[in-house]
Write an enzyme that holds these catalytic residues in place. Structure first.
Site, PDB file in Angstrom:
ATOM      1  N   THR A 176       0.815  -1.091   0.006  1.00  0.00           N
ATOM      2  CA  THR A 176       0.072  -0.009   0.082  1.00  0.00           C
ATOM      3  C   THR A 176       0.833   1.220  -0.130  1.00  0.00           C
ATOM      4  O   THR A 176       0.426   2.461  -0.227  1.00  0.00           O
ATOM      5  CB  THR A 176      -0.861   0.017   1.361  1.00  0.00           C
ATOM      6  N   ALA A 193       1.804  -8.026   8.298  1.00  0.00           N
ATOM      7  CA  ALA A 193       2.262  -8.436   9.578  1.00  0.00           C
ATOM      8  C   ALA A 193       1.381  -9.066  10.281  1.00  0.00           C
ATOM      9  O   ALA A 193       1.613  -9.770  11.189  1.00  0.00           O
ATOM     10  CB  ALA A 193       3.200  -7.595  10.419  1.00  0.00           C
ATOM     11  N   THR A 250       7.176  -5.878   8.744  1.00  0.00           N
ATOM     12  CA  THR A 250       6.968  -5.208   7.479  1.00  0.00           C
ATOM     13  C   THR A 250       7.178  -3.620   7.594  1.00  0.00           C
ATOM     14  O   THR A 250       6.828  -2.880   8.480  1.00  0.00           O
ATOM     15  CB  THR A 250       5.465  -5.408   6.802  1.00  0.00           C
ATOM     16  N   ASN A 270       5.323  -4.091  13.175  1.00  0.00           N
ATOM     17  CA  ASN A 270       5.293  -4.666  14.364  1.00  0.00           C
ATOM     18  C   ASN A 270       5.319  -6.218  14.395  1.00  0.00           C
ATOM     19  O   ASN A 270       5.575  -6.615  13.161  1.00  0.00           O
ATOM     20  CB  ASN A 270       3.481  -4.702  14.802  1.00  0.00           C
ATOM     21  N   ASP A 315       1.062  -3.967  18.478  1.00  0.00           N
ATOM     22  CA  ASP A 315       0.939  -3.450  17.255  1.00  0.00           C
ATOM     23  C   ASP A 315       1.482  -2.405  17.138  1.00  0.00           C
ATOM     24  O   ASP A 315       1.296  -1.279  16.267  1.00  0.00           O
ATOM     25  CB  ASP A 315      -0.484  -3.607  16.669  1.00  0.00           C
ATOM     26  N   LYS A 342       3.122   5.220  16.160  1.00  0.00           N
ATOM     27  CA  LYS A 342       2.029   4.830  16.876  1.00  0.00           C
ATOM     28  C   LYS A 342       2.187   4.816  18.359  1.00  0.00           C
ATOM     29  O   LYS A 342       1.430   4.916  19.210  1.00  0.00           O
ATOM     30  CB  LYS A 342       1.746   3.396  16.456  1.00  0.00           C
ATOM     31  N   TRP A 403      -0.161   6.487   9.780  1.00  0.00           N
ATOM     32  CA  TRP A 403       0.575   6.906   8.401  1.00  0.00           C
ATOM     33  C   TRP A 403       0.068   8.266   7.979  1.00  0.00           C
ATOM     34  O   TRP A 403       0.773   8.845   7.287  1.00  0.00           O
ATOM     35  CB  TRP A 403      -0.013   5.955   7.285  1.00  0.00           C
ATOM     36  N   HIS A 621     -16.169  -3.678   8.112  1.00  0.00           N
ATOM     37  CA  HIS A 621     -17.433  -3.141   8.415  1.00  0.00           C
ATOM     38  C   HIS A 621     -17.890  -2.150   9.496  1.00  0.00           C
ATOM     39  O   HIS A 621     -18.806  -1.776   9.693  1.00  0.00           O
ATOM     40  CB  HIS A 621     -18.452  -4.303   8.242  1.00  0.00           C
TER      41      HIS A 621
HETATM   42 CA    CA Z   1       0.040  -3.577  12.267  1.00  0.00          CA
END
Ligand code: CA
Length: 728
Positions: A176, A193, A250, A270, A315, A342, A403, A621
Site C-alpha cells: 500500500t 504482518a 513489515t 509490528n 501492534d 504509533k 501513517w 465493516h
Molecule cells: Ca500492524
C-alpha cells in the site's frame, strides 16, 4: 479496450498541458526542497518534511481560496494518496492501486493505468484496498500494487515499461506504501504482518527493474542460514520457533533517503503475531521489529538501528513518516530524524549514528513512563504487557499517530501532527488456545468490540477516541497549540511558507490555520472524509493546494462512526486556488431501505453472532456494524443481499467487488448468527431513526454524559495506577 475516441481524447489532453515535460533527474530531486513549483516525491523532497515554500496563498488571502477543479476516481474503498506534481502534471493513485495522470491546472485526465489487482486477494489487506502514492524518476512513474508487484510506467503515456513481482504471491503480502527513489534505485517494502509474513525492503534498478539488494527486517529459520550478519545478530533476540509465523516487521509505509550520508532509513512494523509471548515465548527484544534501521543505500547493508519498542506486543510500529531535519542540539549542529509513530512518543534521533537524543509523549501513553537516554530503551510500566491479566493500554494499535502525514515548518520550527488519543483493552490469548488461521488475522489477543445499547456505543466511539491537530515544538518537546476535532480520525497535514497549515478532517471538511498560532482561517466542505496529506504546487504560474478525499483505511473503517449528513462515497482529488469558483455536484439524498425483521434467535446466539462479527467482519465493516461509508454499511443492506447473505460470505458471490469468502473459517450456522446480529443492528438503527427527534437527542445527551464520566474515571485511574517513574 479503450475506444479510438478515448485514445484521441487522451492524446489531445496530453498536448494541452501547458508546461514542458522534463525528466525527474537526480539533480532535480536533490534541490526539490528549494524548488517551490513541484511536488516530486512522497514527502515533497528527500527530507520528507511536507513543507511548501510557496507563499502566494498566505494568512491574509487564504479566505479567497476556492475550488479550482475536482476529479472523481472510479474506485471506492478510500483514498490515502499523496499526489505528486511535476511540470504541470499530477500523478495520483486510488484504491486497487489504480494510477491517474491529470493536468494539474485543470484536473483533465491525461491517462489512467489499472494494474487489475485480482479482487479475491482482498482477504489479505488489513486495512482496505488503499494506496498511498507513486514515485517519479527520469521518464517513469512507479507504483506498488496490492498484490505485491512494482510497476514502472512511462510518465507521458502511462504505458507499462517493466514490472516485477516483489513478494511471494502464495503468501499474504500486500503493498500500500509509496515507492521511494534513492540513487537510481526504486525502494519498495510490503505489508501483511497480521497475516504471518516476514518483512523486507527491496531495491530495484529504476531503469530495468533488476534487483539490486534486499534487506530482511527479521531473521528467518536459522536452519536455512542467515542472509547477513545483521540477521544472525537479530536471531539472538528471538526465542521459540518465531519463523513459523513469519515474525512480521513489515515496512509498509515510511522509507527515507539521505543522499548526503548515503543512508536509507526504513521504518519497521509490528511483530506477527502482535502478542510477544506467543511470538517469542522466552522473551527477547525481537530485532528489528518497531525499529528504524539505517542501511547503506548502495548495498542495503545494515549500518545502525534504533529499536523503539523492544519485544513489541501492542501492534506498535516504526513505519510512520520520518522527517529529516537539521537542528542545533545542545549547542551542536545535528542531523536528525523526527519521528512520531504509533507508540505515542516524539523521538529525535541522530541520523548519522542512531543515537536517541530525546523522546517525550505527545499523547496519553501508558505502556512506558519514559526513555532512558543512556541506553535508548523505554522504561515500561508494569502490567501493560497483559501477561497475567487484561490491561488498558494507551495508545491502541491504531496509534497515537499513524501513517497520516505530518509536516514540519522550518519557519515556525513546529511539527503539525494529526493525533489520535485513545486507549484499548488487551486480553491475551492463552498459548494453548492460540490457533493461527491461514488467511486471516493472527494477533494473539481478543478482538471484541464494546457491548451495550446502540446509542451508548456510538457515544463511546465518538467521544473516547479524541482526534486533534497538534502543533508540537520538537526541540522543547512541548505542545504549542492544538485544535480538537469533532471526530477522531483526520487527515495528514501540509505546512506552507504562507504561515499556513492545511488539514482535512473526517467530518468532510478541509481547513487552514495560522501556522504560528492555530487561528482558524478557512474551511471548505469536501463531502467526504479526508485521510491523506495535502500538497501544494504551481501550475500556469499560480499556487494550488490539492488533496485526495475518501474514507477507508484502518482507522476510519474500524471505529464504527456514523457517517455525517451530506457525505458522498465518491473518492476524488480536489485542487484549490485563490478565487477558484468550481463547485462540487450536490450529494444525493441517502435513501435507507426498511430492514428485514429480526431473526428468531436466542440471546446467546445473538451474542455469538456478535463475537463472530467482531472477529471476522468488524475490521472492515466497523465496530457494531457501523461502516465509514467506504464499503457498504451492513445495517442498510438492501433486502436482496440478505437473501444471498450466505452465498456472499461462504461462496464468494461478491468476491469480484472485493468482499472475500470466509468458507475456510465459518459454517452455515455461524453465518446465520452473524446475519442475525446484523439484522438486530439494522432494526435498532431503524427504530432510532423512527423515534421522535427529542427522544433520540435526550438519550444521546445522556449517553454522552455517561461516556464523559467514564472517560474521566478511566484517566484518573490511569494516573493513580501508573507512577510517573516506574521501577525498571
Ligand atoms: Ca500492524
Amino acid at each position: 479496450m479503450k475506444s479510438w475516441m478515448a485514445v484521441l481524447w487522451s492524446v489531445l489532453a496530453g498536448l494541452a498541458v501547458a508546461e514542458d515535460w522534463q525528466p525527474v533527474t537526480e539533480e532535480r530531486l536533490l534541490r526539490a526542497g528549494d524548488d517551490p513549483d513541484h511536488w516530486l516525491s512522497h514527502g515533497r523532497s528527500w527530507r520528507e518534511q511536507r513543507f511548501s515554500p510557496l507563499a502566494d496563498i498566505d494568512e491574509d488571502n487564504v479566505h479567497r481560496l476556492g475550488l479550482a477543479w475536482h476529479f472523481d476516481v472510479a474506485t471506492q474503498h478510500g483514498m490515502e494518496s499523496t499526489p505528486l506534481v511535476a511540470d504541470g502534471r499530477m500523478y495520483v493513485t486510488a484504491s486497487w492501486s489504480v494510477v491517474y495522470a491529470l493536468d494539474a491546472a485543470t484536473g483533465e485526465l491525461l491517462w489512467e493505468y489499472d494494474p487489475e489487482v485480482p479482487r479475491e486477494t482482498s482477504i489479505r489487506y488489513c486495512c482496505g484496498a488503499i494506496n498511498r502514492g507513486v514515485a517519479l524518476w527520469q521518464d517513469k512513474v512507479y507504483v506498488g500494487t496490492l498484490d505485491g508487484r512494482l510497476v514502472a510506467l512511462e510518465a507521458r503515456s502511462g504505458e507499462p515499461v517493466w514490472q516485477v513481482q516483489t513478494t511471494d504471491p502464495e503468501k499474504n503480502y500486500s503493498i500500500t506504501g509509496a515507492p521511494r527513489i534513492a540513487g537510481g534505485q526504486v525502494l519498495i517494502g510490503n505489508g501483511g504482518a497480521e497475516y504471518d509474513v516476514r518483512g523486507y525492503v527491496t531495491a530495484y534498478d529504476a531503469e530495468t527493474g533488476a534487483q539490486r539488494w534486499r534487506f530482511h527486517t527479521v531473521p528467518g529459520n536459522p536452519a536455512e542460514g542467515f542472509e547477513s550478519e545483521a540477521m544472525a545478530r537479530a536471531a539472538e533476540t528471538w526465542t521459540g520457533e518465531w519463523w513459523k509465523l513469519g515474525g512480521g516487521g513489515t515496512v509498509w509505509d515510511a522509507i527515507a533517503y539521505d543522499p548526503e550520508l548515503g543512508l536509507v532509513y526504513i521504518g519497521v512494523g509490528n511483530g506477527a503475531p502482535h502478542n510477544h509471548r506467543l511470538r517469542s515465548p522466552d522473551g527477547g527484544d525481537n530485532l528489528y521489529l518497531t525499529s528504524i534501521v539505517a542501511l547503506d543505500a548502495r548495498t542495503g547493508d545494515y549500518v545502525w538501528h534504533l529499536q523503539q519498542v523492544p519485544g513489541e506486543s501492542w501492534d506498535y510500529t516504526a513505519t510512520q513518516q520520518m522527517a529529516l531535519v537539521d537542528i542545533e542540539w545542545q549547542g551542536e549542529p545535528r542531523r536528525v530524524i523526527m519521528h512520531a509513530p504509533k507508540a505515542g512518543f516524539f523521538y529525535l534521533i541522530d541520523r548519522e549514528t542512531g543515537e536517541l537524543l530525546s523522546a517525550e509523549p505527545f499523547a496519553t501513553v501508558t505502556w512506558a513512563s519514559h526513555y532512558d537516554l543512556e541506553t535508548g530503551r523505554p522504561v515500561e510500566r508494569p502490567g501493560q504487557r497483559y501477561e497475567e491479566d487484561k490491561a488498558l493500554v494507551f495508545p491502541t494499535g491504531l496509534g497515537a499517530h499513524n501513517w497520516n502525514p505530518m509536516s514540519y515548518s522550518p519557519l515556525t520550527g513546529l511539527m503539525y501532527l494529526p493525533v489520535l488519543d485513545f486507549g484499548g483493552e488487551f486480553k491475551g490469548t492463552p498459548a494453548e488456545e492460540f490457533q493461527p488461521l491461514e488467511r486471516h488475522w493472527n494477533v494473539g489477543y481478543d478482538i471484541q468490540g464494546p457491548r451495550g445499547p446502540e446509542l451508548f456505543i456510538q457515544a463511546l466511539m465518538q467521544h473516547l477516541p479524541q482526534g486533534s491537530l497538534l502543533a508540537w515544538d520538537p526541540l522543547a518537546q512541548r505542545e504549542v497549540w492544538r485544535v480538537r476535532h469533532a471526530r477522531p480520525t483526520n487527515g495528514g497535514t501540509l505546512a506552507t511558507a504562507g504561515n499556513l497549515v492545511f488539514q482535512g478532517t473526517s467530518d468532510n471538511g478541509f481547513h487552514a490555520w495560522r501556522a504560528d498560532t492555530g487561528e482558524p482561517l478557512w474551511s471548505w466542505p469536501v463531502q467526504n472524509g479526508v485521510q491523506a496529506g495535502p500538497v501544494s504546487y504551481r501550475a500556469n504560474g499560480e499556487q494550488y493546494i490539492a488533496v485526495t478525499a475518501g474514507r477507508g483505511g484502518a482507522l476510519s473503517m474500524v471505529l464504527g462512526l456514523e457517517l455525517p449528513d451530506g457525505s458522498t462515497p465518491v473518492n476524488r482529488v480536489l485542487a484549490f486556488r485563490l478565487d477558484g469558483e468550481a463547485e462540487l455536484p450536490p450529494v444525493p439524498a441517502r435513501v435507507l431501505p426498511e430492514p428485514l425483521p429480526r431473526m428468531a434467535v436466542s440471546r446467546a446466539e445473538l451474542e455469538r453472532g456478535q463475537q463472530l462479527y467482531d472477529l471476522f467482519c468488524s475490521r472492515c465493516h466497523g465496530i457494531h456494524a457501523v461502516s465509514d461509508g467506504s464499503i457498504p454499511d451492513l445495517r442498510h443492506l438492501p433486502v436482496a443481499w440478505h437473501e444471498h447473505f450466505e452465498a456472499v460470505v461462504l461462496e464468494g458471490l461478491m468476491e469480484r467487488a472485493g468482499m472475500p469468502r470466509f468458507d475456510d473459517v465459518l459454517d452455515r450456522d455461524e453465518v446465520r448468527l452473524i446475519q442475525a446480529f446484523v439484522l438486530e443492528r439494522a432494526n435498532q438503527d431503524a427504530e432510532r431513526r423512527a423515534a421522535p427527534a427529542w427522544w433520540t437527542t435526550t438519550r444521546q445527551w445522556f449517553y454522552r454524559k455517561v461516556v464523559g464520566a467514564l472517560d474521566w474515571m478511566m484517566r484518573r485511574s490511569i494516573e493513580a495506577s501508573t507512577p510517573a517513574t516506574a521501577a525498571e
